[in-house]
Enzyme design. Sequence first.
Site, mmCIF file in Angstrom:
data_model
loop_
_atom_site.group_PDB
_atom_site.id
_atom_site.type_symbol
_atom_site.label_atom_id
_atom_site.label_comp_id
_atom_site.label_asym_id
_atom_site.label_seq_id
_atom_site.Cartn_x
_atom_site.Cartn_y
_atom_site.Cartn_z
ATOM 1 N N TYR A 1 6.311 15.119 -21.462
ATOM 2 C CA TYR A 1 5.751 14.949 -20.107
ATOM 3 C C TYR A 1 4.865 13.722 -19.967
ATOM 4 C CZ TYR A 1 7.522 19.687 -19.886
ATOM 5 O OH TYR A 1 8.339 20.782 -19.956
ATOM 6 N N SER A 2 5.054 12.724 -20.792
ATOM 7 C CA SER A 2 4.273 11.488 -20.690
ATOM 8 C C SER A 2 4.918 10.580 -19.653
ATOM 9 C CB SER A 2 4.178 10.801 -22.052
ATOM 10 O OG SER A 2 3.440 11.597 -22.934
ATOM 11 N N HIS B 1 0.828 -1.204 0.000
ATOM 12 C CA HIS B 1 0.000 0.000 0.000
ATOM 13 C C HIS B 1 0.866 1.259 0.000
ATOM 14 C CE1 HIS B 1 -3.235 2.597 2.083
ATOM 15 N NE2 HIS B 1 -3.443 2.581 0.776
#
Length: 131
Positions: free
Chosen positions: A120-121, A20
């Site tokens: 910016y991918s 988590h």
Amino acid sequence: MKKGKLLNSEISSVISQMGHTDSLTIGDCGLPIPKDVKRIDLALKYGVPSFLDTLDTVLEELCVEEIIIAEEIKEAAEQMYKEILNRFENVKVTMVKHEEFKVMTKDSHAVIRTGECTPYSNIILKSGVVF
């Protein structure tokens, strides 16, 4: 042999070890990868594999509760920004400056490098829980 679509053993292993709030980064071919972070390099040539194909495949295996993307994508690659958001309707979206994003990748279990050339991918996926 695995039944699922994710065949890459390195990516599958990283996802299986995540708990988590742990993070996994998927980046374009230009994203710098910190020296101490596992590099999973999928890039074959410009555009292959694409960022979205890689993201979609990872999302079939990974439960995500938050994503982090660079603010700059809104203007530099509006269509890619929309495509990313379409995949995360009920997920927290955190926007940061690209320079801060690059620093945050140091906390990722791994960085998956794609052949994507759209500016910016890049995305940091924060693991959720399935229960």
